[in-house]
Design a protein around this motif. Structure first.
Motif, PDB file in Angstrom:
ATOM      1  N   THR A  24       0.805  -1.219   0.000  1.00 18.59           N
ATOM      2  CA  THR A  24       0.000   0.000   0.000  1.00 18.59           C
ATOM      3  C   THR A  24       0.837   1.267   0.000  1.00 18.59           C
ATOM      4  O   THR A  24       0.288   2.367  -0.087  1.00 18.59           O
ATOM      5  N   ALA A  25       2.168   1.113   0.081  1.00 21.18           N
ATOM      6  CA  ALA A  25       3.042   2.286   0.062  1.00 21.18           C
ATOM      7  C   ALA A  25       3.266   2.814  -1.349  1.00 21.18           C
ATOM      8  O   ALA A  25       3.874   3.878  -1.528  1.00 21.18           O
ATOM      9  N   SER A  26       2.774   2.105  -2.353  1.00 22.79           N
ATOM     10  CA  SER A  26       2.877   2.606  -3.721  1.00 22.79           C
ATOM     11  C   SER A  26       2.193   3.964  -3.833  1.00 22.79           C
ATOM     12  O   SER A  26       1.186   4.225  -3.172  1.00 22.79           O
ATOM     13  N   ASP A  42      -1.373  14.117  -5.789  1.00 18.11           N
ATOM     14  CA  ASP A  42      -0.453  13.020  -5.494  1.00 18.11           C
ATOM     15  C   ASP A  42      -0.720  12.446  -4.103  1.00 18.11           C
ATOM     16  O   ASP A  42      -0.788  13.193  -3.117  1.00 18.11           O
ATOM     17  N   HIS A  43      -0.816  11.113  -4.044  1.00 18.02           N
ATOM     18  CA  HIS A  43      -1.127  10.435  -2.795  1.00 18.02           C
ATOM     19  C   HIS A  43      -0.413   9.089  -2.767  1.00 18.02           C
ATOM     20  O   HIS A  43       0.497   8.837  -3.549  1.00 18.02           O
ATOM     21  N   LEU A  48      -6.548   5.543  -0.047  1.00 21.08           N
ATOM     22  CA  LEU A  48      -7.763   5.298  -0.831  1.00 21.08           C
ATOM     23  C   LEU A  48      -9.047   5.624  -0.076  1.00 21.08           C
ATOM     24  O   LEU A  48     -10.038   6.050  -0.684  1.00 21.08           O
ATOM     25  N   CYS A  49      -9.054   5.404   1.215  1.00 24.71           N
ATOM     26  CA  CYS A  49     -10.273   5.669   1.991  1.00 24.71           C
ATOM     27  C   CYS A  49     -10.712   7.133   1.899  1.00 24.71           C
ATOM     28  O   CYS A  49     -11.880   7.447   2.148  1.00 24.71           O
ATOM     29  N   GLN A  50      -9.786   8.025   1.548  1.00 27.44           N
ATOM     30  CA  GLN A  50     -10.135   9.440   1.418  1.00 27.44           C
ATOM     31  C   GLN A  50     -10.933   9.728   0.149  1.00 27.44           C
ATOM     32  O   GLN A  50     -11.645  10.740   0.077  1.00 27.44           O
ATOM     33  N   PHE A  51     -10.815   8.858  -0.861  1.00 27.08           N
ATOM     34  CA  PHE A  51     -11.391   9.160  -2.174  1.00 27.08           C
ATOM     35  C   PHE A  51     -12.568   8.254  -2.527  1.00 27.08           C
ATOM     36  O   PHE A  51     -13.301   8.551  -3.467  1.00 27.08           O
ATOM     37  N   LEU A  52     -12.722   7.172  -1.786  1.00 25.59           N
ATOM     38  CA  LEU A  52     -13.864   6.292  -1.982  1.00 25.59           C
ATOM     39  C   LEU A  52     -14.857   6.539  -0.863  1.00 25.59           C
ATOM     40  O   LEU A  52     -14.489   7.001   0.217  1.00 25.59           O
ATOM     41  N   ARG A  53     -16.111   6.219  -1.099  1.00 26.97           N
ATOM     42  CA  ARG A  53     -17.141   6.528  -0.115  1.00 26.97           C
ATOM     43  C   ARG A  53     -18.105   5.352   0.032  1.00 26.97           C
ATOM     44  O   ARG A  53     -18.139   4.436  -0.808  1.00 26.97           O
ATOM     45  N   GLN A 199      -4.686  -7.067   3.072  1.00 28.14           N
ATOM     46  CA  GLN A 199      -5.944  -7.311   3.777  1.00 28.14           C
ATOM     47  C   GLN A 199      -6.307  -6.151   4.698  1.00 28.14           C
ATOM     48  O   GLN A 199      -7.490  -5.829   4.880  1.00 28.14           O
ATOM     49  N   LYS A 200      -5.305  -5.508   5.260  1.00 31.41           N
ATOM     50  CA  LYS A 200      -5.568  -4.378   6.149  1.00 31.41           C
ATOM     51  C   LYS A 200      -6.291  -3.258   5.410  1.00 31.41           C
ATOM     52  O   LYS A 200      -7.260  -2.672   5.931  1.00 31.41           O
ATOM     53  N   LEU A 201      -5.865  -2.943   4.191  1.00 27.66           N
ATOM     54  CA  LEU A 201      -6.528  -1.892   3.414  1.00 27.66           C
ATOM     55  C   LEU A 201      -7.934  -2.327   3.010  1.00 27.66           C
ATOM     56  O   LEU A 201      -8.884  -1.528   3.070  1.00 27.66           O
ATOM     57  N   LEU A 202      -8.092  -3.576   2.607  1.00 30.50           N
ATOM     58  CA  LEU A 202      -9.427  -4.060   2.252  1.00 30.50           C
ATOM     59  C   LEU A 202     -10.382  -3.930   3.437  1.00 30.50           C
ATOM     60  O   LEU A 202     -11.534  -3.527   3.277  1.00 30.50           O
ATOM     61  N   ASP A 203      -9.889  -4.262   4.627  1.00 30.00           N
ATOM     62  CA  ASP A 203     -10.722  -4.159   5.831  1.00 30.00           C
ATOM     63  C   ASP A 203     -11.098  -2.701   6.122  1.00 30.00           C
ATOM     64  O   ASP A 203     -12.244  -2.401   6.486  1.00 30.00           O
ATOM     65  N   LYS A 204     -10.155  -1.789   5.960  1.00 29.66           N
ATOM     66  CA  LYS A 204     -10.437  -0.371   6.200  1.00 29.66           C
ATOM     67  C   LYS A 204     -11.488   0.157   5.228  1.00 29.66           C
ATOM     68  O   LYS A 204     -12.386   0.921   5.604  1.00 29.66           O
ATOM     69  N   LEU A 205     -11.371  -0.241   3.973  1.00 25.31           N
ATOM     70  CA  LEU A 205     -12.342   0.192   2.975  1.00 25.31           C
ATOM     71  C   LEU A 205     -13.734  -0.354   3.308  1.00 25.31           C
ATOM     72  O   LEU A 205     -14.739   0.353   3.192  1.00 25.31           O
ATOM     73  N   ALA A 206     -13.782  -1.612   3.730  1.00 31.62           N
ATOM     74  CA  ALA A 206     -15.072  -2.196   4.109  1.00 31.62           C
ATOM     75  C   ALA A 206     -15.691  -1.462   5.290  1.00 31.62           C
ATOM     76  O   ALA A 206     -16.915  -1.270   5.357  1.00 31.62           O
ATOM     77  N   GLN A 207     -14.855  -1.026   6.209  1.00 28.77           N
ATOM     78  CA  GLN A 207     -15.355  -0.330   7.402  1.00 28.77           C
ATOM     79  C   GLN A 207     -16.013   1.001   7.062  1.00 28.77           C
ATOM     80  O   GLN A 207     -16.917   1.449   7.769  1.00 28.77           O
ATOM     81  N   ILE A 208     -15.590   1.655   5.981  1.00 26.80           N
ATOM     82  CA  ILE A 208     -16.209   2.934   5.615  1.00 26.80           C
ATOM     83  C   ILE A 208     -17.380   2.739   4.649  1.00 26.80           C
ATOM     84  O   ILE A 208     -17.951   3.713   4.170  1.00 26.80           O
TER      85      ILE A 208
END
Length: 357
Positions: A24-26, A42-43, A48-53, A199-208
């Motif tokens: 996820t550091a890419s 640039d990010h 990603l959680c900032q740009f998806l809803r 998996q950590k990023l997928l979980d964060k996205l699911a949480q929002i």
């Protein structure tokens, strides 16, 4: 449209040969809007959680890359005794004609005769049964689970040519060149935009409230074939097998009905869901080969955006992203990426392309 419309100069040092750690550091280049109002920022992928809803749906290609590159020997009796020659094999796609049959690239093809065996060790071998448009037809002495186990032991990850030219595949690529949600074996190239997720990023996205749909497109080696015609309308796409299940269709339709955005992760997922919508104009169950060729002027029926890596000059993937965002817009995006040192291609950085809010 001319092939030169999709060309650009890329410094050699921007071609990534290893991925960012952690995944996820890419870096992530966000492009929103079109025309003169398109905004770039640039990010990193972990942003990603900032740009998806809530209500957005990411479409993920769950194909699994097989270790499709094999190094073997062919043996032949001669006046000097039994002699051998090293043969490099890259599997392309299964051949439906026989169980255990595959189309494959052989190097050097001229040194192998039809009917000869190529041995890979531990009793694993393949017989050359014919030729097909510059490739060889192979019949392995194993199929099903036995073939999978033998290939896993003997094969290496089929790194793209622009990485393989710089270094050989190693054990780290077994992890790096596979998505964390890979589950359906059959690809000989990775859906590389998906390599940025853990998996950590997928979980964060699911949480929002971001939702996920899995589809399968087995990416073929033809994804790396160059376009050789000046008029891109004359280019013939390679066919790849894909499946959009009834569950996936229901999920995508529900998101559309609720006003959410459907954002495929990677060009493979985008090509598949758009293929599944060609017949009726909306997403439908699909299980077939697709050779869909997306160029500027294409009428998108499903995708509202795209997360994708940075692609080769004059490639069909450059044409696809130009169809989504606009030719001039993609030139501006790529000029920004090159000037700012983004890393390119399979192990490189990513972009989030949102032509409208």
């Amino acid at each position: 449209m001319k092939l030169s419309d999709f060309d650009f100069a890329l410094p050699e040092d921007l071609i990534a040969t290893r991925p960012a750690v952690p995944r996820t550091a890419s870096r992530l280049l966000l492009a929103q809007g079109q025309g003169v109002d398109m905004a770039l920022s640039d990010h990193h992928v972990y942003d990603l959680c900032q740009f998806l809803r809530a209500g957005d749906r990411l479409v993920l290609n769950d194909t699994k890359v097989i270790p499709a590159r094999l190094s073997g020997q062919r043996f032949r009796d001669s006046a000097q005794g039994r002699v051998s020659a090293k043969i490099e094999v890259t599997l392309l796609e299964p051949s439906g004609e026989v169980s255990g049959g595959w189309r494959a690239l052989l190097k050097p093809l001229r040194k192998v005769k039809d009917g000869e065996d190529i041995e890979f060790g531990d009793g694993f071998m393949a017989r050359v049964t014919g030729r097909d448009d510059g490739a060889a037809l192979l019949e392995f002495n194993a199929s099903g689970a036995d073939f999978d186990a033998a290939l896993q032991k003997a094969g290496q990850m089929p790194l793209p040519p622009y990485i393989a030219a710089k270094r050989a595949a190693d054990d780290q690529d077994n992890t790096d060149y596979q998505t964390v949600f890979a589950r359906n074996s059959g690809a000989v190239a990775a859906p590389t935009a998906s390599l940025h997720f853990d998996q950590k990023l997928l979980d964060k996205l699911a949480q929002i409230g971001v939702e996920f749909t899995h589809v399968t497109l087995h990416v073929g080696a033809g994804t790396f074939l160059p376009v050789k015609v000046d008029d891109v309308r004359d280019h013939k796409m390679h066919a790849e097998w894909g499946e959009v299940s009834a569950i996936a269709v229901d999920e995508i339709k529900a998101t559309k009905a609720a006003g959410g955005r459907v954002i495929p992760v990677g060009t493979t997922a985008l090509r598949l869901i758009e293929s599944a919508a060609r017949a009726s104009g909306e997403i439908a169950v699909f299980a077939d080969e697709t050779d869909i060729f997306i160029t500027p002027g294409f009428d998108f029926k499903v995708a509202d955006g795209l997360m994708t890596n940075f692609h080769l000059p004059k490639s069909t993937l450059m044409m696809l992203v130009s169809a989504l965002m606009g030719v001039d817009e993609m030139k501006r995006i790529y000029n920004h990426a090159i000037a700012d040192g983004y890393r390119f291609f399979s192990y490189g950085d990513s972009s989030l392309l949102l032509p409208s809010d």
